[in-house]
Design an enzyme around this catalytic site. Structure first.
Site, PDB file in Angstrom:
ATOM      1  N   LYS A  91       0.860  -1.182   0.000  1.00 36.05           N
ATOM      2  CA  LYS A  91       0.000   0.000   0.000  1.00 36.05           C
ATOM      3  C   LYS A  91       0.890   1.222   0.000  1.00 36.05           C
ATOM      4  O   LYS A  91       1.716   1.413   0.901  1.00 36.05           O
ATOM      5  CB  LYS A  91      -0.902  -0.015   1.237  1.00 36.05           C
ATOM      6  CG  LYS A  91      -1.866   1.153   1.301  1.00 36.05           C
ATOM      7  CD  LYS A  91      -2.975   0.883   2.282  1.00 36.05           C
ATOM      8  CE  LYS A  91      -2.810   1.624   3.558  1.00 36.05           C
ATOM      9  NZ  LYS A  91      -3.929   1.463   4.484  1.00 36.05           N
ATOM     10  N   CYS A 105       0.380  15.482  -6.105  1.00 32.82           N
ATOM     11  CA  CYS A 105      -0.227  14.681  -7.175  1.00 32.82           C
ATOM     12  C   CYS A 105      -1.332  13.778  -6.635  1.00 32.82           C
ATOM     13  O   CYS A 105      -1.188  13.175  -5.573  1.00 32.82           O
ATOM     14  CB  CYS A 105       0.857  13.819  -7.832  1.00 32.82           C
ATOM     15  SG  CYS A 105       0.226  12.665  -9.053  1.00 32.82           S
ATOM     16  N   CYS A 152      -3.088  11.955  -9.360  1.00 31.04           N
ATOM     17  CA  CYS A 152      -3.390  11.123 -10.529  1.00 31.04           C
ATOM     18  C   CYS A 152      -2.423   9.942 -10.668  1.00 31.04           C
ATOM     19  O   CYS A 152      -2.630   9.078 -11.502  1.00 31.04           O
ATOM     20  CB  CYS A 152      -3.336  11.958 -11.810  1.00 31.04           C
ATOM     21  SG  CYS A 152      -1.669  12.429 -12.346  1.00 31.04           S
ATOM     22  N   CYS A 161       3.025  17.312  -7.778  1.00 33.24           N
ATOM     23  CA  CYS A 161       2.363  17.398  -9.078  1.00 33.24           C
ATOM     24  C   CYS A 161       3.302  18.020 -10.107  1.00 33.24           C
ATOM     25  O   CYS A 161       3.982  19.000  -9.826  1.00 33.24           O
ATOM     26  CB  CYS A 161       1.094  18.248  -8.950  1.00 33.24           C
ATOM     27  SG  CYS A 161       0.239  18.478 -10.510  1.00 33.24           S
ATOM     28  N   HIS A 217      -1.587  15.198 -14.874  1.00 28.67           N
ATOM     29  CA  HIS A 217      -3.027  14.935 -14.863  1.00 28.67           C
ATOM     30  C   HIS A 217      -3.715  15.515 -16.098  1.00 28.67           C
ATOM     31  O   HIS A 217      -4.735  14.980 -16.540  1.00 28.67           O
ATOM     32  CB  HIS A 217      -3.673  15.482 -13.582  1.00 28.67           C
ATOM     33  CG  HIS A 217      -3.477  16.941 -13.389  1.00 28.67           C
ATOM     34  ND1 HIS A 217      -2.365  17.463 -12.756  1.00 28.67           N
ATOM     35  CD2 HIS A 217      -4.232  17.995 -13.757  1.00 28.67           C
ATOM     36  CE1 HIS A 217      -2.453  18.776 -12.733  1.00 28.67           C
ATOM     37  NE2 HIS A 217      -3.580  19.129 -13.338  1.00 28.67           N
TER      38      HIS A 217
END
Length: 123
Positions: free
Chosen positions: A65, A88, A90, A99, A103
């Site tokens: 995970k 981020c 996406c 990010c 995306h």
């Protein structure tokens, strides 16, 4: 006039399909056969390449995970000069967990509407 061996009718849809695939001399049309086999191959390939529903394409795939934890002092240290920390959501950023705008390409390709998590510094 031909008669369908399976049902005994001359107006059988299977017969007309078979007749179209056969040439005037009664031999199978090689182009039609090649097209049909090629089409089946493409359909089979697309089924194998179909996405398995995973969102994360390749970030930290070695763990069960993927979790990123940042303490509040870390956030203050990492924020941009404009007072924002852009994270981020996406899973496609090359700078993950930050990010990089990936995306936008993902959204254009999939019709999705995902965007980053933006944390503003308090004033």
């Amino acid at each position: 006039s031909s008669i369908c061996v399976r049902c005994g009718f001359s107006s059988c849809p299977r017969l007309s399909l078979l007749a179209r695939a056969m040439g005037a001399d009664g031999n199978i049309d090689v182009k039609a056969l090649t097209f049909g086999v090629g089409l089946l191959g493409v359909i089979t390939l697309l089924k194998f390449l179909k996405s398995k529903g995973q969102i994360n394409p390749g970030i930290q795939k070695d763990c069960d995970k993927c979790v990123t934890m940042l303490a509040i002092p870390d956030l203050e240290e990492l924020k941009k000069p404009d007072g924002k920390l852009v994270l981020c959501r996406c899973w496609r950023s090359s700078k993950y967990p930050y990010c990089d705008g990936s995306h936008a390409k993902h959204n254009a390709a999939t019709g999705d509407n995902v965007g980053p998590l933006i944390i503003k510094a308090s004033k």
